[in-house]
Design a protein around this motif. Structure first.
Motif, PDB file in Angstrom:
ATOM      1  N   LEU A 133      14.294  35.973  46.877  1.00 48.41           N
ATOM      2  CA  LEU A 133      15.712  35.736  47.089  1.00 48.41           C
ATOM      3  C   LEU A 133      16.073  34.286  46.750  1.00 48.41           C
ATOM      4  O   LEU A 133      15.248  33.388  46.839  1.00 48.41           O
ATOM      5  CB  LEU A 133      16.086  36.037  48.543  1.00 48.41           C
ATOM      6  CG  LEU A 133      15.662  37.430  49.027  1.00 48.41           C
ATOM      7  CD1 LEU A 133      15.987  37.596  50.501  1.00 48.41           C
ATOM      8  CD2 LEU A 133      16.346  38.522  48.212  1.00 48.41           C
ATOM      9  N   ILE A 134      17.340  34.122  46.362  1.00 50.31           N
ATOM     10  CA  ILE A 134      17.823  32.766  46.103  1.00 50.31           C
ATOM     11  C   ILE A 134      18.132  32.147  47.464  1.00 50.31           C
ATOM     12  O   ILE A 134      18.967  32.669  48.208  1.00 50.31           O
ATOM     13  CB  ILE A 134      19.111  32.801  45.238  1.00 50.31           C
ATOM     14  CG1 ILE A 134      18.895  33.595  43.951  1.00 50.31           C
ATOM     15  CG2 ILE A 134      19.617  31.397  44.973  1.00 50.31           C
ATOM     16  CD1 ILE A 134      18.226  32.900  42.826  1.00 50.31           C
ATOM     17  N   PRO A 135      17.456  31.053  47.805  1.00 46.88           N
ATOM     18  CA  PRO A 135      17.514  30.559  49.186  1.00 46.88           C
ATOM     19  C   PRO A 135      18.896  30.103  49.640  1.00 46.88           C
ATOM     20  O   PRO A 135      19.195  30.142  50.827  1.00 46.88           O
ATOM     21  CB  PRO A 135      16.526  29.386  49.194  1.00 46.88           C
ATOM     22  CG  PRO A 135      16.326  29.029  47.764  1.00 46.88           C
ATOM     23  CD  PRO A 135      16.533  30.270  46.974  1.00 46.88           C
ATOM     24  N   TYR A 136      19.724  29.676  48.710  1.00 53.30           N
ATOM     25  CA  TYR A 136      21.018  29.126  49.135  1.00 53.30           C
ATOM     26  C   TYR A 136      22.136  30.172  49.113  1.00 53.30           C
ATOM     27  O   TYR A 136      23.301  29.828  49.319  1.00 53.30           O
ATOM     28  CB  TYR A 136      21.404  27.917  48.274  1.00 53.30           C
ATOM     29  CG  TYR A 136      21.318  28.133  46.788  1.00 53.30           C
ATOM     30  CD1 TYR A 136      22.346  28.754  46.096  1.00 53.30           C
ATOM     31  CD2 TYR A 136      20.199  27.711  46.079  1.00 53.30           C
ATOM     32  CE1 TYR A 136      22.262  28.957  44.733  1.00 53.30           C
ATOM     33  CE2 TYR A 136      20.112  27.907  44.721  1.00 53.30           C
ATOM     34  CZ  TYR A 136      21.142  28.530  44.055  1.00 53.30           C
ATOM     35  OH  TYR A 136      21.055  28.729  42.702  1.00 53.30           O
ATOM     36  N   LEU A 137      21.789  31.427  48.839  1.00 53.94           N
ATOM     37  CA  LEU A 137      22.808  32.478  48.891  1.00 53.94           C
ATOM     38  C   LEU A 137      22.609  33.312  50.159  1.00 53.94           C
ATOM     39  O   LEU A 137      21.482  33.432  50.654  1.00 53.94           O
ATOM     40  CB  LEU A 137      22.705  33.381  47.657  1.00 53.94           C
ATOM     41  CG  LEU A 137      22.952  32.714  46.294  1.00 53.94           C
ATOM     42  CD1 LEU A 137      22.840  33.745  45.172  1.00 53.94           C
ATOM     43  CD2 LEU A 137      24.306  32.034  46.234  1.00 53.94           C
TER      44      LEU A 137
ATOM     45  N   GLU B 162      25.294  37.942  49.204  1.00 54.27           N
ATOM     46  CA  GLU B 162      25.395  37.269  47.890  1.00 54.27           C
ATOM     47  C   GLU B 162      24.148  37.529  47.046  1.00 54.27           C
ATOM     48  O   GLU B 162      24.242  37.693  45.831  1.00 54.27           O
ATOM     49  CB  GLU B 162      25.594  35.765  48.084  1.00 54.27           C
ATOM     50  CG  GLU B 162      27.008  35.380  48.498  1.00 54.27           C
ATOM     51  CD  GLU B 162      27.128  33.929  48.928  1.00 54.27           C
ATOM     52  OE1 GLU B 162      28.257  33.416  48.934  1.00 54.27           O
ATOM     53  OE2 GLU B 162      26.097  33.320  49.293  1.00 54.27           O
TER      54      GLU B 162
ATOM     55  N   LYS C 194      26.787  26.221  44.929  1.00 53.29           N
ATOM     56  CA  LYS C 194      26.021  26.626  46.118  1.00 53.29           C
ATOM     57  C   LYS C 194      24.628  25.988  46.115  1.00 53.29           C
ATOM     58  O   LYS C 194      24.113  25.611  47.165  1.00 53.29           O
ATOM     59  CB  LYS C 194      25.918  28.144  46.168  1.00 53.29           C
ATOM     60  CG  LYS C 194      27.227  28.769  46.643  1.00 53.29           C
ATOM     61  CD  LYS C 194      27.231  30.262  46.508  1.00 53.29           C
ATOM     62  CE  LYS C 194      28.574  30.817  46.978  1.00 53.29           C
ATOM     63  NZ  LYS C 194      28.806  32.171  46.503  1.00 53.29           N
TER      64      LYS C 194
ATOM     65  N   ASN D 184      23.119  23.448  48.850  1.00 51.00           N
ATOM     66  CA  ASN D 184      21.823  23.679  49.480  1.00 51.00           C
ATOM     67  C   ASN D 184      20.959  22.422  49.466  1.00 51.00           C
ATOM     68  O   ASN D 184      20.156  22.204  50.351  1.00 51.00           O
ATOM     69  CB  ASN D 184      21.107  24.805  48.737  1.00 51.00           C
ATOM     70  CG  ASN D 184      19.785  25.169  49.361  1.00 51.00           C
ATOM     71  OD1 ASN D 184      19.721  25.421  50.550  1.00 51.00           O
ATOM     72  ND2 ASN D 184      18.733  25.170  48.572  1.00 51.00           N
TER      73      ASN D 184
ATOM     74  N   GLU E 180      13.535  30.380  41.224  1.00 48.38           N
ATOM     75  CA  GLU E 180      14.964  30.695  41.299  1.00 48.38           C
ATOM     76  C   GLU E 180      15.486  31.104  39.911  1.00 48.38           C
ATOM     77  O   GLU E 180      16.235  32.078  39.770  1.00 48.38           O
ATOM     78  CB  GLU E 180      15.664  29.423  41.791  1.00 48.38           C
ATOM     79  CG  GLU E 180      17.142  29.485  41.942  1.00 48.38           C
ATOM     80  CD  GLU E 180      17.703  28.089  42.280  1.00 48.38           C
ATOM     81  OE1 GLU E 180      17.036  27.330  43.020  1.00 48.38           O
ATOM     82  OE2 GLU E 180      18.783  27.752  41.777  1.00 48.38           O
TER      83      GLU E 180
ATOM     84  N   ILE F  50      14.294  34.552  38.983  1.00 48.15           N
ATOM     85  CA  ILE F  50      15.090  35.594  39.638  1.00 48.15           C
ATOM     86  C   ILE F  50      16.406  35.790  38.872  1.00 48.15           C
ATOM     87  O   ILE F  50      16.815  36.922  38.587  1.00 48.15           O
ATOM     88  CB  ILE F  50      15.367  35.231  41.122  1.00 48.15           C
ATOM     89  CG1 ILE F  50      14.057  35.223  41.915  1.00 48.15           C
ATOM     90  CG2 ILE F  50      16.356  36.212  41.743  1.00 48.15           C
ATOM     91  CD1 ILE F  50      14.173  34.601  43.291  1.00 48.15           C
TER      92      ILE F  50
END
Lengths: 258, 441
Positions: free
Chosen positions: A112-116, A120, B8, B12, B341, B344
């Motif tokens: 997973l994208i950590p900041y979403l 999201e 975003k 972060n 990231e 993904i």
């Protein structure tokens, strides 16, 4: 041997029931010219709705096979067709678009994208594919509603889970979010790259059952890669990559096990 | 989509992003601040004198003459005789002259002996005339007109009495206490050395010194230090030798009996006559004198100052480079953790160009924000520090829109930031091609 038309547009190439979703013919791939051949497959067909287990030790080319199926790389020889589309014929941008429209991925870890947020993360593919966005919206009214519907099926829609940072979720929960992301917009092919390797035995089984259920509900074909041979009996079919290579060199039909 | 992801992602990593923005904004603030002070200094410097065609003093270097006569820096080494001054002032090409007699001070501010021509003809900053904030020019022998800073800092008002001291230092052993001057006028601020000058009539200055000459030394300590009585002039102290620019000045313009002034400014009827007049003065048989064209000498002085200014600019430019290098390091170190990231994103259909744009956009955003905050910080700093800078450096910084050159500097920083962003963007682009969806970190 199933015959599939060479040039089918991505919008019209959904294979019908019983047709091959994936079809590899005489595929040979090496990462660099002159280096060892990583993939050498004479023939591999995966039909619509089939759940296939791809097995092999580390270095046997499992991940490379997934890159070929996802159109990240193209083979030096042979042809990779997904939904009847020869991926090499699409070009880089076309393959990226094709992947966004038709293929869902689940990785081993760090899925997973950590900041979403959870939602999201799930709706992410719809940002890169209008087709999946439309299909998701058609299913539930909006992509977010479809994400919640999928998360509910995967028992991940509790408010306390949705509000949590994705990095605070357990590995099992993260994998279920990743499964929802792979399934949103009803892609025809779901590719899972060792998604259960970080789970304990009970959770592994539960996750696979959930994944099967959702793939069946979405009528998706599943290519599941793992080195854990114990999972093979759960699937419709299991493929041993190393065995394929050996037999392929003698130009024999692909080995299969049920 | 990519824009939203970039925002975003930055949110972060807000701490490191904030540090990067801070370093860029501080460096931009420094760069633009140095540039602003440099341009204002230059503006203020060249605005010190205007409309004067020639500055004449005793034979000395042009720079030295300009510094002591216009900037009140340093002291004249010799004087001009009154008859020489009259001989030149009376020439037909000359429209006006302003005599200047230097050498005294009042609580650290220079005293200039001059006449009414000073208020009539002296121009600064593109032909602006001197204005009176209060009062009038001097009419009586012991009237004085104060520059705005003198009045403000020392709290003087019209009608106050002040005592001038011999020499130019903050502390003088000799005060001309017998004949105080009365404040008749206070000038409006000019942003030039005029603000820091006490103006007195030549006659008043002469009367003060005549008094001193007749009465001798009043300070017994100084008398003891010198060990011998003064003979002709009675101006003791260390500063005496340096600043003795007026001791023989005569009271009346008609007096040609050995009276002197320090320098004088000339306005010609025709500017075309300037070179001829300069030659005339430089070759004047009566005594050796130097005439300078103030514009040319100002340029010469600025070139001397310019070396330091260029060094300062280079240092602040290097600070910008360090700021941008900090951003590069921050982006590069984040790349390894972001490869997963990116993988993904690639798996969900992002193209390598999307990934490239994500990093490049981030660099552009950080730089743009850094520049914007730097500019805002500069203006805030100027607003807060304007009066301090004016008080401490005598430099009035105008707060206006950025100049074309400042805008250019901002663009250069922004473009440099984007170009630097190309490095991590290209690397992640290569990673995303090579890693595909299989990176395991």
């Amino acid at each position: 041997m199933t015959s599939i038309a060479e040039s089918v547009s991505p919008e019209s190439n959904v294979a019908g029931a019983g047709e091959n979703v994936v079809s590899l013919a005489d595929v040979r791939f090496a990462w660099n010219a002159g280096s060892a051949i990583v993939i050498d497959i004479h023939r591999l067909d995966i039909s619509r709705g089939e759940r296939v287990f791809v097995r092999g030790p580390s270095g046997s080319g499992k991940s490379t096979l997934l890159s070929l199926l996802g159109g990240m790389v193209t083979p030096q020889n042979g042809m990779v067709r997904v939904l009847g589309q020869n991926l090499a014929a699409l070009g880089g941008v076309g393959r990226d678009r094709f992947r966004a429209d038709h293929i869902g991925f689940i990785f081993q870890m760090f899925n997973l994208i950590p900041y979403l947020s959870v939602v999201e993360n799930v709706v992410l593919p719809c940002g890169f594919s209008q087709r999946r966005e439309k299909r998701a919206a058609k299913e539930a009214g909006s992509v977010e509603a479809e994400a919640l519907r999928l998360l509910t099926h995967l028992d991940m829609a509790a408010p306390d889970i949705l509000e949590r940072r994705v990095t605070d979720l357990s590995v099992g929960q993260q994998q279920r979010v990743a499964a929802a992301r792979a399934l949103i917009g009803a892609p025809e092919l779901v590719i899972a790259d060792e998604p259960t390797s970080a789970l304990d035995a009970d959770r592994r089984l539960a996750f696979i059952k959930l994944l099967f259920q959702e793939c069946e509900r979405e009528q998706a074909t599943l290519a599941f890669v793992s080195h854990d041979a114990g999972l093979a009996p759960l699937f419709d079919r299991a493929i041993e990559l190393t065995a394929m290579k050996r037999t392929n060199s003698a130009d024999k039909p692909e080995p299969e096990s049920r | 989509m990519i824009y939203s992801l970039a925002v975003k992602s930055l949110r972060n990593r807000k701490f490191s992003a904030a540090l990067t923005v801070l370093s860029i904004s501080l460096s931009v603030m420094l760069l633009l601040g140095v540039e602003r002070i440099r341009s204002e200094s230059r503006e203020s410097f060249t605005a010190t004198i205007s409309g004067t065609d020639l500055v004449v003093g005793a034979r000395s270097s042009p720079v030295h003459l300009l510094l002591y006569s216009v900037f009140r820096i340093g002291n004249p080494t010799n004087n001009v005789r009154w008859d020489s001054y009259r001989a030149i002032a009376d020439r037909p090409e000359v429209a006006w002259t302003i005599p200047l007699s230097l050498g005294d001070s009042h609580r650290g501010y220079r005293v200039v002996g001059t006449d009414h021509n000073y208020f009539e003809h002296f121009r600064f900053a593109r032909s602006r005339a001197l204005d009176f904030a209060q009062g009038r020019e001097f009419e009586e022998e012991h009237d004085t007109v104060l520059g705005s800073e003198v009045a403000r800092k020392l709290g003087y008002r019209i009608g106050d009495d002040i005592v001038i001291a011999h020499g130019a230092g903050q502390v003088s052993f000799m005060l001309h206490e017998e004949l105080p001057f009365r404040v008749a006028g206070i000038l409006a601020p000019t942003g030039t050395p005029v603000d820091r000058t006490v103006h007195v009539p030549l006659e008043g200055l002469d009367a003060v010194h005549a008094e001193v000459s007749s009465e001798g030394i009043h300070d017994p300590l100084m008398a003891a230090l010198r060990g011998a009585p003064e003979t002709e002039t009675e101006h003791p102290g260390e500063e005496h030798e340096d600043v003795h620019g007026h001791e023989h000045y005569g009271a009346s313009e008609g007096d040609e009996g050995g009276h002197t002034i320090s320098a004088f400014l000339i306005g010609l009827k025709s500017r075309a006559a300037a070179l001829g007049m300069q030659r005339f003065v430089n070759q004047y048989a009566g005594e050796p004198m130097t005439a300078i064209l103030p514009g040319a000498t100002l340029q010469e002085v600025w070139e001397i100052v310019g070396a330091a200014e260029k060094t300062l600019f280079a240092v602040s430019a290097l600070v910008v480079v360090v700021g941008l290098a900090g951003m590069l390091v921050a982006l590069l170190t984040s790349l390894s953790e972001r490869r997963r990231e990116m993988a993904i994103l690639r798996s969900v259909g992002a193209r390598p160009m999307h990934v490239f744009s994500l990093i490049l956009g981030e660099a552009a955003f950080l730089t743009g924000l850094g520049v914007a905050i730097g500019v805002a910080g500069l203006y805030a700093g100027l607003l807060i520090g304007q009066s301090w800078i004016e008080a401490r450096l005598g430099l009035f910084i105008t707060i206006g829109w950025p100049s074309a050159y400042e805008l250019q500097l901002m663009c250069v920083v922004a473009v440099a930031g984007v170009l630097i962003g190309l490095i991590p963007a290209w690397r992640i682009y290569r990673y995303s091609l090579a890693d595909g969806m299989t990176v395991r970190i």
